[in-house]
Write a protein that holds these residues in place. Structure first.
Motif, PDB file in Angstrom:
ATOM      1  N   HIS A 142      24.079  23.469  64.899  1.00 21.71           N
ATOM      2  CA  HIS A 142      25.568  23.280  65.816  1.00 21.71           C
ATOM      3  C   HIS A 142      26.621  23.469  65.310  1.00 21.71           C
ATOM      4  O   HIS A 142      27.411  24.264  65.525  1.00 21.71           O
ATOM      5  N   SER A 143      27.464  23.289  63.786  1.00 19.01           N
ATOM      6  CA  SER A 143      28.864  22.668  63.197  1.00 19.01           C
ATOM      7  C   SER A 143      28.195  24.666  62.468  1.00 19.01           C
ATOM      8  O   SER A 143      29.364  25.476  61.952  1.00 19.01           O
ATOM      9  N   GLU A 144      27.100  24.488  61.482  1.00 19.28           N
ATOM     10  CA  GLU A 144      26.740  26.509  61.702  1.00 19.28           C
ATOM     11  C   GLU A 144      26.946  27.298  61.976  1.00 19.28           C
ATOM     12  O   GLU A 144      27.708  28.400  61.900  1.00 19.28           O
ATOM     13  N   GLN A 145      26.894  27.321  63.362  1.00 19.37           N
ATOM     14  CA  GLN A 145      27.756  28.079  64.807  1.00 19.37           C
ATOM     15  C   GLN A 145      28.636  28.720  65.286  1.00 19.37           C
ATOM     16  O   GLN A 145      29.255  29.311  65.339  1.00 19.37           O
ATOM     17  N   ARG A 146      28.918  27.064  65.062  1.00 25.26           N
ATOM     18  CA  ARG A 146      30.330  26.068  65.934  1.00 25.26           C
ATOM     19  C   ARG A 146      31.693  27.195  64.702  1.00 25.26           C
ATOM     20  O   ARG A 146      32.756  27.782  65.109  1.00 25.26           O
ATOM     21  N   ARG A 147      30.999  27.166  63.414  1.00 28.95           N
ATOM     22  CA  ARG A 147      31.913  27.128  62.825  1.00 28.95           C
ATOM     23  C   ARG A 147      32.338  29.250  62.632  1.00 28.95           C
ATOM     24  O   ARG A 147      33.229  29.676  62.085  1.00 28.95           O
ATOM     25  N   ILE A 192      22.737  38.734  60.040  1.00 29.51           N
ATOM     26  CA  ILE A 192      22.590  37.402  60.108  1.00 29.51           C
ATOM     27  C   ILE A 192      21.597  36.418  61.521  1.00 29.51           C
ATOM     28  O   ILE A 192      21.178  35.623  61.886  1.00 29.51           O
ATOM     29  N   SER A 193      22.138  37.806  62.931  1.00 31.99           N
ATOM     30  CA  SER A 193      22.065  37.263  64.112  1.00 31.99           C
ATOM     31  C   SER A 193      21.659  38.380  64.384  1.00 31.99           C
ATOM     32  O   SER A 193      21.711  39.465  64.129  1.00 31.99           O
ATOM     33  N   ASP A 194      20.779  38.587  65.718  1.00 33.26           N
ATOM     34  CA  ASP A 194      20.140  39.236  66.415  1.00 33.26           C
ATOM     35  C   ASP A 194      20.851  39.772  67.673  1.00 33.26           C
ATOM     36  O   ASP A 194      22.364  38.961  67.824  1.00 33.26           O
ATOM     37  N   ARG A 195      21.149  40.717  68.851  1.00 31.46           N
ATOM     38  CA  ARG A 195      21.369  41.096  69.640  1.00 31.46           C
ATOM     39  C   ARG A 195      21.193  39.483  70.482  1.00 31.46           C
ATOM     40  O   ARG A 195      22.035  39.331  70.824  1.00 31.46           O
ATOM     41  N   ASP A 196      20.046  39.578  70.853  1.00 29.97           N
ATOM     42  CA  ASP A 196      20.548  38.218  71.880  1.00 29.97           C
ATOM     43  C   ASP A 196      21.907  37.423  71.245  1.00 29.97           C
ATOM     44  O   ASP A 196      22.046  36.959  72.178  1.00 29.97           O
TER      45      ASP A 196
END
Length: 404
Positions: free
Chosen positions: A99-104, A225-229
């Protein structure tokens, strides 16, 4: 063997006639008589319903309570929400450390300083919309003329989403948060949004601008680090939450103020500090996220003489907690001079609303500007004829006919 009585479903109850701003009476009764109780869900399962403010704050900060809707026992709000829960996975429904990794990734974009820099542009948008309302003349639907386009324009500019596509994403958003939507319709709308925003993020990866989606594309999509989806789903959350909640607060808050002329006059004539306090009180009083914050227990928790077992769903009724007399004196009274910052309209703990600074600023600008431009503002039909959004995950009004 004695059968256990069926638990009531606190979220199928209607508000009392003539009381569209108050929680349903039975839900409020539980605060006094049974602050931790069982409630039934649409699918026949049961969950714990927690109504007391202090209990909710404690649970929202407790690592034994999970926001992850992939967990068994998670109390989805409707068949549509159940069908889309895996498809709608974002940091909003993640636990630590994910959660924190994504929210930051987004906290800087919604910081107090960054949002404050948007004030001149938000004020300009407000003035343009009010100019158009005044030119068209009364009557007007405040939702379509002002409340909905204002946050839609702001979040589109912030994200880099073309506002000319607003009819599409507003329609899809409405289907996604409508508790009456079929699972098929909700999933289709969710996928439409992901496809649309995925295309947009990929376009920005090739030709980035200065907007938030361009930053996501460059920092996360381009680097792998992230994909399109994943990028598209995070963008969808920001887009939907960025216009639905504030739009309904503008319209519903105006409707409530029109029923309290003394409070309306005070907001209209108030300085910035008093207006800021008025916004907090309206957020408390109305609590438009009226279906409760949904969680599931990861371990056994003792609460008010009850044991919430691991794997059991928990619903935190924020609308009732915001009327808790232990926290707010005379809580059913709208009082813009109340010190209401302890409200739970934005939640509490690590999942507290990311966009609350932006929502606050938009409301602080919108209410006084509207009321000063149209000092004779009034409903153009009786309160009983206003269509309230009882069946939507975000409460408000479908339309608000006004004159001046």
């Amino acid at each position: 063997m004695t059968e256990t009585p069926t638990a009531p479903n606190a979220y199928t109850e209607r508000r009392a006639s003539g009381c569209p701003f108050d929680p349903p009476p039975n839900r409020s009764r539980l605060l006094k008589e049974e602050p931790v109780s069982r409630t039934s869900l649409w699918n026949g399962a049961t969950a714990w319903l927690v109504t007391r403010h202090t209990d909710q704050v404690a649970l929202l900060r407790d690592q034994r309570i999970s926001a992850d809707n992939r967990n068994s026992g998670y109390p989805s709000i409707s068949p549509a929400a159940e069908a889309t829960r895996l498809h709608n996975q974002t940091f909003l429904t993640m636990d630590e450390p994910e959660h924190s990794e994504q929210r930051r990734r987004f906290t800087g974009d919604f910081s107090v300083k960054r949002v404050a820099a948007l004030r001149p542009r938000i004020e300009a948008i407000v003035a343009e919309l009010l100019d158009a309302m005044e030119k068209a003349g009364p009557p007007a639907d405040l939702v379509s003329a002002f409340a909905l386009p204002l946050p839609s324009l702001v979040i589109c500019e912030l994200l880099g989403v073309p506002y000319e596509d607003h009819e599409f994403f507003q329609r899809a958003s409405a289907v996604m948060i409508d508790t009456r939507s079929s699972p098929q319709a909700a999933l289709a709308a969710s996928q439409e949004m992901v496809d649309y925003l995925g295309d947009l993020v990929e376009a920005k990866e090739k030709n980035p601008g200065t907007d938030l989606l361009s930053r996501i594309a460059v920092q996360y999509l381009r680097t792998g680090i992230s994909d399109r989806d994943e990028c598209a789903k995070q963008a969808r959350l920001l887009l939907v939450a960025g216009h639905e909640t504030t739009a309904n607060m503008i319209a519903l808050g105006t409707c409530a103020l029109l029923q309290h002329p003394d409070q309306l006059a005070a907001v209209r004539d108030a300085g910035p500090d008093r207006v800021a306090g008025a916004v907090e009180e309206l957020l408390r009083y109305l609590t438009i996220v009226h279906s409760g914050r949904r969680r599931v227990a990861l371990a056994d928790i003792e609460l008010d003489g009850h044991t919430i077992h691991a794997g059991e769903g928990v619903i935190l009724a924020n609308d009732v907690a915001n009327r808790d007399p232990e926290i707010f004196e005379d809580p059913d009274r709208l009082d813009i001079d109340r010190q209401a910052r302890r409200h739970l309209a934005f939640g509490s703990g690590p999942h507290q609303c990311l966009g609350q600074n932006l929502a606050r600023l938009e409301l602080q600008i919108a209410y006084p500007a509207l009321l000063r431009r149209f000092p004779g503002l009034r409903l153009d039909r009786s309160l009983s004829e206003i269509p309230f959004r009882d069946d939507m995950a975000v409460y408000g009004v479908y339309e608000l006919p006004v004159a001046w």
